[in-house]
Design an enzyme around this catalytic site. Structure first.
Site, PDB file in Angstrom:
ATOM      1  N   CYS A 158      -5.773  -4.751  -2.060  1.00 16.02           N
ATOM      2  CA  CYS A 158      -5.974  -5.135  -3.468  1.00 16.02           C
ATOM      3  C   CYS A 158      -4.746  -4.792  -4.297  1.00 16.02           C
ATOM      4  O   CYS A 158      -4.571  -3.644  -4.716  1.00 16.02           O
ATOM      5  CB  CYS A 158      -7.213  -4.418  -4.024  1.00 16.02           C
ATOM      6  N   CYS A 181      -5.373  -3.558  -7.844  1.00 13.93           N
ATOM      7  CA  CYS A 181      -5.730  -2.142  -7.935  1.00 13.93           C
ATOM      8  C   CYS A 181      -4.501  -1.245  -7.707  1.00 13.93           C
ATOM      9  O   CYS A 181      -4.377  -0.210  -8.335  1.00 13.93           O
ATOM     10  CB  CYS A 181      -6.783  -1.765  -6.884  1.00 13.93           C
ATOM     11  N   ASP A 182      -3.612  -1.643  -6.784  1.00 16.34           N
ATOM     12  CA  ASP A 182      -2.613  -0.685  -6.286  1.00 16.34           C
ATOM     13  C   ASP A 182      -1.144  -1.018  -6.575  1.00 16.34           C
ATOM     14  O   ASP A 182      -0.276  -0.183  -6.291  1.00 16.34           O
ATOM     15  CB  ASP A 182      -2.766  -0.541  -4.748  1.00 16.34           C
TER      16      ASP A 182
END
Ligand code: FAD
Length: 300
Positions: free
Chosen positions: A131, A134-135
């Site tokens: 993801c 997200c990261d």
């Protein structure tokens, strides 16, 4: 045990649209989803949903959830573990509660496919990610690679290029033949991104975190992050528990979103539809809620 006319499993675009329609049909319903917003909450840019030419997936699904709640719908964040059909009713067991429902709509989407190579599990969260939304931030000024060559891989690379120093896209084919031309032309303009075709990763190596990858042609690349975007697989848990007809693991539905089992409807990415997008999941969600309403009306 709480009883409902309809339980919607999944709180992505398909499930949330089913809920909007169920609320307007005045049905006694509940939505249960592990991740509110579903897959699209990972998308950092949506440009193809009518009225929205630049919105984050998170914002789009926030608006859908708000719509459900404004109409009086309830969304519970729980994981469904088991669904059983007993005497024309369904029992739905989650990690927290058990429910009974007359009808169910499955809107559970699909899961990211894994590479299944050495180092992938070992370095999960230590350089390996599924993801970018997200990261990506954690890879500021670092070298990273995206594995895959579809739209998801390209949009992931574009997002990473906003943070990282260098982004490789490693794809086993010789061109991005499956991707939208609009994304490919954006990719070509981005100088930080280098595409490596006809290549496959054989191993992810490192110590406490990722230090690099080995390719099948024996070459290595030193880098600190790997983003896996090689496609999706359906989660067959509920289709197997209920004995639903599937095609390559995806639930087969008719035009009213009915499945092979009476009382079970399915929508969105978990079905064998041909276009796995927000707009189709929403359209099918609306159809399934309408079909449920018609069925319940006939039975009452
Ligand atoms: C990075 C990315 C970018 C994308 N970009 C676009 C785009 O620009 N435009 C576009 O139209 N589409 C895009 N898509 C595709 C889009 O996200 C999907 O087509 C859409 O989300 C499908 O909706 P769905 O409701 O069928 O499933 P999902 O959105 O996958 O939702 C599934 C829901 O089911 C829940 N669930 C699953 N199993 C369980 C369980 N056991 N118990 C409880 N809940 C469960 C999940 O938590 C989730 O809430 C993108 C996808 C990704 C990953």
């Amino acid at each position: 045990m709480k009883k409902y006319d309809l339980m919607i499993i999944g709180s992505g675009p398909g499930g949330l649209t089913s809920a909007i329609y169920a609320a307007r049909y005045n049905l006694n319903f509940l939505v249960i989803g592990e991740l509110e917003g579903g897959a699209i909450s990972e998308a950092h840019k949506i440009c193809n949903f009518p009225t929205q030419n630049n919105i984050t997936g998170f914002e789009l699904t926030q608006q859908m959830s708000k719509h459900v709640k404004e109409l009086g719908g309830e969304i519970k964040s729980q994981k469904v573990i088991e669904i059983k059909k007993i005497n024309n009713n369904f029992t739905i067991k989650t990690n927290k509660e058990e429910y009974k429902s007359k009808k169910i709509i499955l809107a559970t989407g699909r899961k990211k496919q894994k590479l299944n190579i050495q180092g992938e599990n070992k370095f999960l969260g230590k350089g390996v990610s599924y993801c970018a939304t997200c990261d990506a931030y954690f890879f500021k000024d670092k070298k990273v690679a995206v594995i895959g060559g579809g739209n998801s891989a390209i949009t992931t690379a574009l997002l990473l290029a906003e943070h990282a120093k260098k982004v490789y896209i490693i794809y086993r084919k010789d061109s991005f033949s499956k991707s939208d031309p609009a994304w490919i032309s954006q990719l070509k303009k981005e100088k930080k991104i280098e595409s490596i075709f006809n290549s496959e990763v054989s191993e992810i190596y490192g110590e406490n975190s990722v230090k690099g990858i080995k390719l099948k042609n024996n070459k290595s690349l030193e880098l600190e992050g790997i983003f896996v975007e090689i496609g999706y697989v359906p989660d067959e848990t509920f289709s197997k528990q209920l004995g639903l007809k599937t095609e390559k693991g995806y639930i087969v539905t008719d035009k009213k979103q009915k499945t092979s089992i009476e009382g079970v409807f399915a929508v969105g990415d978990i079905t064998n539809n041909s276009l796995k997008q927000v707009i189709t999941a929403c359209g099918e969600g609306a159809t399934a809620a309408s079909s449920t309403y018609e069925k319940l009306k006939l039975e009452n």
